[in-house]
Scaffold this motif. Sequence first.
Motif, mmCIF file in Angstrom:
data_model
loop_
_atom_site.group_PDB
_atom_site.id
_atom_site.type_symbol
_atom_site.label_atom_id
_atom_site.label_comp_id
_atom_site.label_asym_id
_atom_site.label_seq_id
_atom_site.Cartn_x
_atom_site.Cartn_y
_atom_site.Cartn_z
ATOM 1 N N LEU A 830 137.304 29.697 140.487
ATOM 2 C CA LEU A 830 136.524 30.310 141.855
ATOM 3 C C LEU A 830 137.796 30.294 143.101
ATOM 4 C CD1 LEU A 830 132.899 28.038 141.339
ATOM 5 C CD2 LEU A 830 132.817 30.399 140.888
ATOM 6 N N SER A 831 138.167 29.104 143.151
ATOM 7 C CA SER A 831 139.012 28.798 143.957
ATOM 8 C C SER A 831 140.377 30.098 143.877
ATOM 9 C CB SER A 831 139.428 27.235 144.430
ATOM 10 O OG SER A 831 140.090 26.968 142.979
ATOM 11 N N HIS A 832 140.548 30.499 142.687
ATOM 12 C CA HIS A 832 141.508 31.032 143.149
ATOM 13 C C HIS A 832 140.743 33.184 142.530
ATOM 14 C CE1 HIS A 832 145.317 29.523 141.475
ATOM 15 N NE2 HIS A 832 144.735 28.339 141.553
ATOM 16 N N GLY A 833 139.349 32.817 143.082
ATOM 17 C CA GLY A 833 139.167 34.414 143.405
ATOM 18 C C GLY A 833 138.233 35.186 142.130
ATOM 19 N N MET A 834 137.754 34.224 140.894
ATOM 20 C CA MET A 834 137.379 34.538 139.952
ATOM 21 C C MET A 834 135.618 34.304 140.320
ATOM 22 S SD MET A 834 139.474 32.745 135.893
ATOM 23 C CE MET A 834 141.015 32.423 136.384
ATOM 24 N N ASN A 835 134.496 34.929 139.673
ATOM 25 C CA ASN A 835 133.651 34.703 139.799
ATOM 26 C C ASN A 835 132.710 34.368 139.211
ATOM 27 O OD1 ASN A 835 134.623 38.320 139.948
ATOM 28 N ND2 ASN A 835 133.153 37.987 141.795
ATOM 29 N N ALA A 836 133.002 33.871 138.155
ATOM 30 C CA ALA A 836 131.762 33.469 137.023
ATOM 31 C C ALA A 836 132.708 32.368 136.327
ATOM 32 C CB ALA A 836 131.273 33.865 137.053
ATOM 33 N N HIS A 837 132.520 31.735 135.197
ATOM 34 C CA HIS A 837 132.651 31.139 134.151
ATOM 35 C C HIS A 837 131.982 30.796 133.033
ATOM 36 C CE1 HIS A 837 134.040 27.588 132.460
ATOM 37 N NE2 HIS A 837 135.473 27.227 133.131
ATOM 38 N N VAL A 838 132.559 30.934 131.849
ATOM 39 C CA VAL A 838 132.070 30.950 130.403
ATOM 40 C C VAL A 838 133.088 29.888 129.847
ATOM 41 C CG1 VAL A 838 131.386 32.426 128.781
ATOM 42 C CG2 VAL A 838 130.767 33.374 131.251
ATOM 43 N N ALA A 839 132.143 29.409 129.320
ATOM 44 C CA ALA A 839 133.656 28.052 128.352
ATOM 45 C C ALA A 839 133.165 29.021 127.048
ATOM 46 C CB ALA A 839 132.082 26.293 128.542
ATOM 47 N N LYS A 840 134.474 27.820 126.550
ATOM 48 C CA LYS A 840 134.032 28.470 125.356
ATOM 49 C C LYS A 840 133.707 27.417 124.054
ATOM 50 C CE LYS A 840 138.253 31.515 125.051
ATOM 51 N NZ LYS A 840 140.172 31.778 125.066
ATOM 52 N N PRO A 841 133.237 27.506 122.497
ATOM 53 C CA PRO A 841 133.045 28.429 122.477
ATOM 54 C C PRO A 841 132.142 29.687 122.826
ATOM 55 C CG PRO A 841 131.780 26.637 121.451
ATOM 56 C CD PRO A 841 132.745 25.952 122.512
ATOM 57 N N ILE A 842 132.179 31.136 122.489
ATOM 58 C CA ILE A 842 131.070 32.151 123.430
ATOM 59 C C ILE A 842 129.549 31.715 123.307
ATOM 60 C CG2 ILE A 842 131.043 34.036 124.125
ATOM 61 C CD1 ILE A 842 133.612 34.968 123.261
#
Length: 857
Positions: A830-842
């Motif tokens: 988030l600090s690098h400007g990404m909007n959200a996070h999804v963990a693998k496995p999808i």
Amino acid sequence: MKDKIKHFLAGSLAVVCVVCITAFAALAVYLNRQNEQAIAQLGSIYMANINERISKHFEAISDQCLIPMTTFSENLPPTCENNKEAYYQWMTYYGHSRDYESISWCDDEGNLETIYGDPLQYSGPPIFLETLKNGESRIAVGYNGSGEQVVLMCAPVRLSVPGMENCVAMIGELPISYLSEILSLDTLEDKSTLIYSLVIRKDGTFVARNSAAVRDNYFDRVRAVYAETDGQTPENYIAELEAAMQAGSDYSTMVQVDGVRQHMYASSLPNSVWYLVTFMPYGALNESVESMGTRSLSASAAVCAVILLSLIAVFLRYFTLNRAQMKELEEARRLAEEARIAAEKASRSKGEFLSNMSHDIRTPMNAIVGMTAIATAHIDDPQQVQNCLKKITMSSRHLLGLINDVLDMSKIESGKMTLNEELVSLREVMDSMVSIVQPQVKAKHQKFNISIFNITSENVHCDSVRLNQVLLNLLSNAIKFTPEGGSIEVSIYEEESPKGGDYVRIRISVKDTGIGMSKEYQTHIFESFSREDNKRIHRTEGTGLGMAITKYIVDAMGGEITVDSRQGVGTQFQVILDLQRAVEQVEDMLLPDWVMLVVDDDQQLCESTVDSLRSIGIRAEWVLDGEDAVRMAAQHHEAHNDYHVILLDWKLPDMDGIQTARELRRQLGGDVPILLMSAYDWTEIEDEARAAGISGFLMKPLFRSTLFYGLKPYVGAEEVQTAKEEQAPEFSNKRVLVAEDNELNWEIANELLHDLGLELEWAENGEVCTEMFQRSDPGYYDAILMDIRMPIMDGYEATDAIRAMDRPDAALPIIAMTADAYSDDIQRCLSHGMNAHVAKPIDISEVTRILKKYMDD
């Protein structure tokens, strides 16, 4: 010459010492006289107010004991208002929290009944009971079961609890030393104390006294040791004191005891029929002044000693250096010992964590292996395979969370744990728990039941992995310590949260009929490596870590966990959590105006299920056994008013669910759907159940959504009313750039996301992703799924480069899709400007939700 110098130095030292001692002694005598005069003046002022201060202190402390007892006894939770046993448990909890050694209640005839602790004895005057009836609090003295004198805190209470309607007061027991503590009754021999106090009754008997009062009656002491003072005899003094106490007024005079002149002051104590008698010995004041003079002389001697010691300081230098070296060596040893203890603690922490994780990982693995075997055996049964895959998915998610914890070694080293708040379905959590523990329950032939009550908020925000850990630990313990054929009951309640309307309080109870625990061990159950040393559990495996970690998790979630157990009867754990309600919209569940029959031997479950059915538009009746179910179904059939659906428990007494279904089919024919509900795995009896006429199965617990989706297949499509039909999001004409260096991962993502209607393009690393985006026309890509660990340019660098581009679509949604799944990783994305996070496995449902959220915006 040397001798002369030595004699001169010795004589000079002697003269200096004499001069110093004389000067400082004279100064000490002068200061002592000044102090004596000042103390005499302060003493006369102090005595005028000291008794009032002690009385007010006594009143404030006693009110702190009496007022909360009345409030706590009368402001009862709903479960205690009509249940004497629950009220006793409520008051036992209060009493222990206030350090009462026992609590009893008094009826309107003066009889005492003990709630907990030793029975009390009290033979007070009738006026005391009348005082309590009139609603006035009192403090008295009684005797416990051992015959020891104790303090009784008596608070007037009126209750409507069955069996306690004639209650007039609650009585809490405190040790007799409590009076001395709150009144600061110092002994006469304590010369450092300027005053001392006694507590007496109006007849002169002692309630509390100092060690010098060896007689049982203060008046007897006066006659024996008091001398005539200022023309007043002991009998005159006693008569005046008795008259003041009868009139309820204060009394002050001068007395002489053992040759010491004292000032006496007597006044009544609030909330009691006692009198506080306070003395200020003037001898103690004189001793104080003498002590100050002695200290002055000591200080003078100390100054002289310093002068003398300065002359021999050179000879002590070696000794000082030697001591410094010894201190350094001791400090080095201390630091080494602290380092050793820290290393042992870190090693033990690792051992505890890994041992617990080994147990937790094996539990969902057991469910995964079992469900895989069942799916393989029923490969031609799509419904059975789908059910197994659903259970495997839930167990896999839990297993993935546990593996993340095992890999996060920093948590082991620091002893810290972070919570990952996410949207959680309580129904899915409980379904997962039931699936995981079913094989263990089945292996021990235990009775297992799970019920919910008043659950209106199925979706909440919490750490699902931690919640699963808590539930699994409690259920594993219940199964482990419950013998074959025993019972395990899980209940879930929803209550109002003290945090406000945005939160809901969830209370989870796990109750078993196992071997139970002793009262003593219950105070240590949440400690690491804690196991009861009892022959009954020597054959039971376990490290003694589960409950300690469970308590740690519950505390981290801001909740509370309690245990109530009796040896040979069973154990009940209760977990209370305040969880934030989910704000996402859910489907408005509504079914036709049916009439249903619910059959279960648990009345609470029947009533809760009927309420849930009513909330989705269905009217329902309930019975507790199969015989009544057959009778009521026959009556409706004869009246040509058959039930639309019959919901039937599998484990019914006498006539079980399959037998009941067989008899219902014989009378009703095949038109009425009959659904079998259970917390057990019904795969082994499915063929028999369908042969008996069972139309389908529902797994407990019966959440509102469980009932809705379980009954929905038996409704015609035109009859179902919903405000929002569940459907997959549409992503037609949406193009997503996937940055992924692993070709297999790209194939999986492409296969899963292509079914959603997305057009996908692949970038082998962050540099290729950046170049493809830069060459594209503005608005060409609707979103980017960004892996983090990639060669040449990682996901962080690629995101920074894209965000820095001077183009209108540089702010498009960038979603991290990575195996770096810890909370620190999420914050860094988030600090690098990404909007959200999804963990693998999808998790395809989570990816769908996030894409819909950001691409619809």
